[in-house]
Design an enzyme around this catalytic site. Structure first.
Site, mmCIF file in Angstrom:
data_model
loop_
_atom_site.group_PDB
_atom_site.id
_atom_site.type_symbol
_atom_site.label_atom_id
_atom_site.label_comp_id
_atom_site.label_asym_id
_atom_site.label_seq_id
_atom_site.Cartn_x
_atom_site.Cartn_y
_atom_site.Cartn_z
ATOM 1 N N ASP A 252 4.676 0.495 12.134
ATOM 2 C CA ASP A 252 3.264 -0.183 11.582
ATOM 3 C C ASP A 252 3.226 -1.570 12.233
ATOM 4 O OD1 ASP A 252 2.834 2.240 10.081
ATOM 5 O OD2 ASP A 252 3.609 1.514 8.419
ATOM 6 N N CYS B 282 -4.889 12.271 12.679
ATOM 7 C CA CYS B 282 -5.507 10.971 12.100
ATOM 8 C C CYS B 282 -5.712 10.764 13.583
ATOM 9 C CB CYS B 282 -5.255 10.639 11.126
ATOM 10 S SG CYS B 282 -3.561 9.750 11.154
ATOM 11 N N VAL C 25 7.786 6.915 16.445
ATOM 12 C CA VAL C 25 7.691 7.712 15.176
ATOM 13 C C VAL C 25 6.147 8.481 15.840
ATOM 14 C CG1 VAL C 25 7.227 7.371 13.121
ATOM 15 C CG2 VAL C 25 8.712 6.113 14.264
ATOM 16 N N ARG D 245 0.987 14.501 12.531
ATOM 17 C CA ARG D 245 0.979 14.344 11.825
ATOM 18 C C ARG D 245 1.045 15.554 10.749
ATOM 19 N NH1 ARG D 245 -1.080 8.693 9.384
ATOM 20 N NH2 ARG D 245 1.201 8.620 8.152
ATOM 21 N N PRO D 246 2.574 16.383 11.512
ATOM 22 C CA PRO D 246 2.751 18.111 10.558
ATOM 23 C C PRO D 246 3.314 17.288 9.098
ATOM 24 C CG PRO D 246 4.222 17.631 11.714
ATOM 25 C CD PRO D 246 2.723 15.979 12.470
ATOM 26 N N VAL D 247 2.943 18.654 7.915
ATOM 27 C CA VAL D 247 4.060 18.428 7.008
ATOM 28 C C VAL D 247 4.606 19.520 6.451
ATOM 29 C CG1 VAL D 247 2.157 17.392 5.807
ATOM 30 C CG2 VAL D 247 1.850 20.322 5.632
ATOM 31 N N ASP D 248 5.178 19.872 7.871
ATOM 32 C CA ASP D 248 6.660 21.167 8.159
ATOM 33 C C ASP D 248 6.999 20.741 6.903
ATOM 34 O OD1 ASP D 248 6.280 19.353 10.134
ATOM 35 O OD2 ASP D 248 8.078 20.872 10.846
ATOM 36 N N LEU D 249 7.408 19.655 6.669
ATOM 37 C CA LEU D 249 9.348 19.421 6.248
ATOM 38 C C LEU D 249 9.028 19.003 4.345
ATOM 39 C CD1 LEU D 249 10.317 15.878 8.539
ATOM 40 C CD2 LEU D 249 10.651 18.708 8.669
ATOM 41 N N LYS E 104 0.779 -1.662 -0.266
ATOM 42 C CA LYS E 104 0.196 0.516 0.089
ATOM 43 C C LYS E 104 0.842 0.769 0.405
ATOM 44 C CE LYS E 104 -1.800 1.221 4.041
ATOM 45 N NZ LYS E 104 -1.632 2.934 4.845
ATOM 46 N N ASN E 105 1.677 1.752 1.010
ATOM 47 C CA ASN E 105 2.559 2.604 0.741
ATOM 48 C C ASN E 105 3.699 2.869 0.254
ATOM 49 O OD1 ASN E 105 1.591 3.081 3.131
ATOM 50 N ND2 ASN E 105 2.549 2.374 4.499
ATOM 51 N N ARG F 152 -8.924 0.015 4.392
ATOM 52 C CA ARG F 152 -8.193 0.929 3.978
ATOM 53 C C ARG F 152 -6.293 0.176 3.614
ATOM 54 N NH1 ARG F 152 -7.575 6.492 7.035
ATOM 55 N NH2 ARG F 152 -6.523 6.726 5.294
ATOM 56 N N ARG G 94 -4.123 10.909 3.943
ATOM 57 C CA ARG G 94 -3.899 12.319 3.983
ATOM 58 C C ARG G 94 -2.167 12.296 3.212
ATOM 59 N NH1 ARG G 94 0.144 12.271 6.189
ATOM 60 N NH2 ARG G 94 0.600 14.528 7.367
HETATM 61 N N1 EPU Z 1 7.070 14.660 10.914
HETATM 62 C C1 EPU Z 1 6.952 15.889 10.886
HETATM 63 N N2 EPU Z 1 7.055 17.001 9.647
HETATM 64 C C2 EPU Z 1 6.606 15.843 8.432
HETATM 65 C C3 EPU Z 1 6.275 14.932 8.233
HETATM 66 C C4 EPU Z 1 6.484 14.181 10.044
HETATM 67 O O1 EPU Z 1 6.499 16.214 12.577
HETATM 68 O O2 EPU Z 1 6.385 17.624 7.947
HETATM 69 C C5 EPU Z 1 6.444 13.465 11.849
HETATM 70 C C6 EPU Z 1 5.169 13.025 11.594
HETATM 71 O O3 EPU Z 1 4.509 13.553 12.650
HETATM 72 C C7 EPU Z 1 5.643 11.476 12.497
HETATM 73 C C8 EPU Z 1 7.080 11.245 12.308
HETATM 74 O O4 EPU Z 1 7.462 12.159 11.206
HETATM 75 O O5 EPU Z 1 5.793 12.401 14.081
HETATM 76 C C9 EPU Z 1 6.990 9.916 11.155
HETATM 77 O O6 EPU Z 1 6.431 10.409 10.045
HETATM 78 P P1 EPU Z 1 6.411 9.855 8.610
HETATM 79 O O7 EPU Z 1 6.293 11.507 7.440
HETATM 80 O O8 EPU Z 1 8.085 9.762 8.332
HETATM 81 O O9 EPU Z 1 5.619 9.125 8.290
HETATM 82 P P2 EPU Z 1 4.182 8.771 6.842
HETATM 83 O O10 EPU Z 1 5.124 9.811 5.452
HETATM 84 O O11 EPU Z 1 3.612 10.226 7.280
HETATM 85 C C10 EPU Z 1 4.223 7.068 6.145
HETATM 86 C C11 EPU Z 1 3.290 5.595 5.965
HETATM 87 C C12 EPU Z 1 3.188 5.448 7.405
HETATM 88 C C13 EPU Z 1 3.477 4.588 7.729
HETATM 89 C C14 EPU Z 1 5.012 5.374 8.765
HETATM 90 C C15 EPU Z 1 6.488 6.202 8.633
HETATM 91 C C16 EPU Z 1 2.352 6.340 3.977
HETATM 92 C C17 EPU Z 1 1.326 6.257 2.727
HETATM 93 N N3 EPU Z 1 1.894 6.076 5.618
HETATM 94 O O12 EPU Z 1 3.523 7.917 7.010
HETATM 95 O O13 EPU Z 1 2.350 4.200 6.940
HETATM 96 O O14 EPU Z 1 3.996 4.219 9.936
HETATM 97 O O15 EPU Z 1 5.450 6.444 7.266
HETATM 98 O O16 EPU Z 1 7.220 4.238 8.249
HETATM 99 O O17 EPU Z 1 3.618 5.918 3.260
HETATM 100 C C18 EPU Z 1 0.332 2.503 7.750
HETATM 101 O O18 EPU Z 1 0.359 2.568 7.002
HETATM 102 O O19 EPU Z 1 -0.482 2.229 8.594
HETATM 103 C C19 EPU Z 1 0.741 4.197 8.174
HETATM 104 C C20 EPU Z 1 0.985 5.044 9.021
#
Ligand code: EPU
Length: 452
Positions: A328, A135, A350, A140-144, A41-42, A420, A111
């Site tokens: 996960d 969620c 995480v 889960r911010p997107v600042d990065l 999925k990811n 999902r 997201r």
């Molecule tokens: N984070 C920030 N700022 C950002 C982005 C992330 O602070 O701009 C923080 C997040 O809040 C979190 C940490 O960094 O605390 C890790 O987040 P990451 O960005 O690595 O996760 P993601 O890309 O949102 C993907 C998977 C998740 C999986 C995580 C970690 C997808 C679609 N989702 O999420 O999958 O848990 O990586 O491996 O690829 C799931 O499948 O159940 C799932 C949640």
């Protein structure tokens, strides 16, 4: 296109039915046989977004039939792409991509669709994508993502919950840059890697996420003509190209689904084989399974067998970015720890709110204490069935695993989460001999017990 609309309408109908369905599981059966692991999925979600970078039709194989994939399909359609689905193969035609704005209703539901901001911006020079919000598992911010796009030369303004990004100047091209990620975020690495494929010059992403799904996305982009080096390591170098072309690409097997089935075998003391898998992607999970006493044999280069073990014993786990133990797998593994003798600890590093399965596992007789993101699991000899509710995808998987091992009949509510991320989990488990049944509450005139 019609095929796609029909499939989306069908999914909506299925979703309505799913929301009103529960799963009944009669535990304590031994499982036996082979399980076919679906595509990841990811990997599939960012791969679909990456096709927007191309100016030609792209074909993706091993795309799992999941609610999240359908939502991503709807996002791409809203942006102007055309999608045709044939089983697990998707043909995506991004030639008419013309709308830079992703609908809030869809981004709110999924997201990961925010990750399309990179490809939209790189192709159209402008992108408007709503902030996805938090969620069930965290803020889960997107600042990065945003800071990285700014480093690539985009103007980004956030107003009224919308991220407005555009590239100024007549060339409408992002500019290569050196980006250091404060945290190795999977999504930010993917957004920026995709955006940089069409930038002018060289981009270096440091402290990049090393997850197999990032490497898979890079391999897809390379097959489309991108120049990417080092994906799967901490430093990724992307040398921009003017355009990307069509592709015929098969995505990797889902390591989290694979890990979930390894635990299904372990928790029911069964003998099952899973394939296809990439054993290397499961190293941390296999190592922890072995340390609690589960026997795992690599049968072939792409299959793993889990076998009856001795009495299972406790272990300590911290979740970490790859190659560490995956977040996960935290909830599913905790279901197993709850029946391992002795005291185990599980620390989630995480996400800030990923322990909501604990209270439900305790309702099934587990003995788990939680303080913040740290759980102490005191193993019990046996779990007992109960009505339970899944709050997110992996929490739901944990409860299904616990139910497979528990004495009696568990009723599980939360299929909308499970669907999902796990393709036909109930059917795959039934094929292994698990006793479970989906029940339509409306048809059966049931109501779910009000106390839960
Ligand atoms: N984070 C920030 N700022 C950002 C982005 C992330 O602070 O701009 C923080 C997040 O809040 C979190 C940490 O960094 O605390 C890790 O987040 P990451 O960005 O690595 O996760 P993601 O890309 O949102 C993907 C998977 C998740 C999986 C995580 C970690 C997808 C679609 N989702 O999420 O999958 O848990 O990586 O491996 O690829 C799931 O499948 O159940 C799932 C949640």
């Amino acid at each position: 296109m019609n095929q796609q609309l029909n499939s989306i309408e069908e999914t909506e109908k299925q979703k309505l039915a799913t929301d009103k369905s529960i799963l009944k599981i009669w535990g304590s059966s031994r499982l036996q046989g082979n399980v076919n692991i679906s595509g990841a999925k990811n990997s599939a979600l960012p791969a679909m977004a990456a096709t927007l970078l191309s100016s030609e039709v792209c074909r993706l194989h091993q795309i799992p039939c999941l609610a999240d994939i359908n939502t991503m399909g709807k996002v791409l359609s809203a942006l102007g792409a055309k999608i045709k689905q044939n089983g697990n193969t998707l043909d995506i035609d991004p030639r008419d991509l013309d709308n830079p704005e992703a609908p809030y209703e869809l981004v709110r539901k999924l997201r990961a669709s925010f990750f399309a901001i990179g490809p939209i911006l790189a192709r159209l020079g402008v992108a408007r994508v709503p902030l996805p919000g938090g969620c069930a598992i965290g803020a889960r911010p997107v600042d990065l993502h945003v800071r990285g796009l700014q480093a690539l030369g985009a103007e980004v303004h956030i107003e009224h919950g919308m991220v407005n990004a555009y590239i100024s100047g007549s060339k409408k091209k992002l500019q290569g840059a050196k980006i250091y990620l404060d945290y190795p975020s999977v999504g930010a690495t993917e957004t920026l890697m995709m955006a940089a494929t069409l930038a002018e010059g060289e981009t270096i992403i440091e402290n990049a996420a090393q997850e197999p799904e990032v490497e898979d996305l890079a391999n897809l982009c390379i097959a489309m003509g991108a120049n990417i080096f080092g994906a799967g390591t901490k430093t990724i170098v992307i040398s921009g190209v003017p355009k990307l072309h069509s592709v015929d690409y098969t995505i990797i097997p889902d390591r989290i689904e694979a890990g979930t089935f390894l635990i299904a075998g372990a928790i029911t003391n069964s003998d099952i084989t899973i394939s296809p898998v990439v054993p290397k992607h499961l190293s941390a999970v296999i190592s922890k399974l072995k340390s609690v006493g589960v026997r795992i044999i690599q049968e072939t280069s792409d299959s793993l067998r889990v076998l009856h073990g001795e009495t299972l014993k406790s272990t300590d786990i911290d979740t970490q970015p790859y190659p560490g133990f995956p977040t996960d797998m935290q909830a599913p593994f905790m279901a197993l720890l709850s029946v391992c003798s002795g005291s185990s600890s599980m620390t989630e590093t995480v996400f800030e709110n990923r322990m909501r399965h604990v209270s439900e596992l305790n309702r099934m007789g587990a003995n788990i204490r939680v303080k913040g993101n740290h759980a102490i699991v005191q193993g019990v000899p046996k779990l007992s069935a109960a009505p339970v509710v899944g709050t997110d995808l992996r929490a739901s998987a944990a409860l299904i695993l616990a139910a497979l091992a528990a004495e009696g009949e568990t009723t599980f509510q939360g299929l909308q989460h499970l669907n999902r991320g796990y393709e036909q989990l109930d059917i795959k488990l039934q094929k292994l001999g698990a006793k479970l049944q989906k029940v339509d509450l409306v048809k059966e005139n049931h109501t779910f017990p009000s106390s839960i």
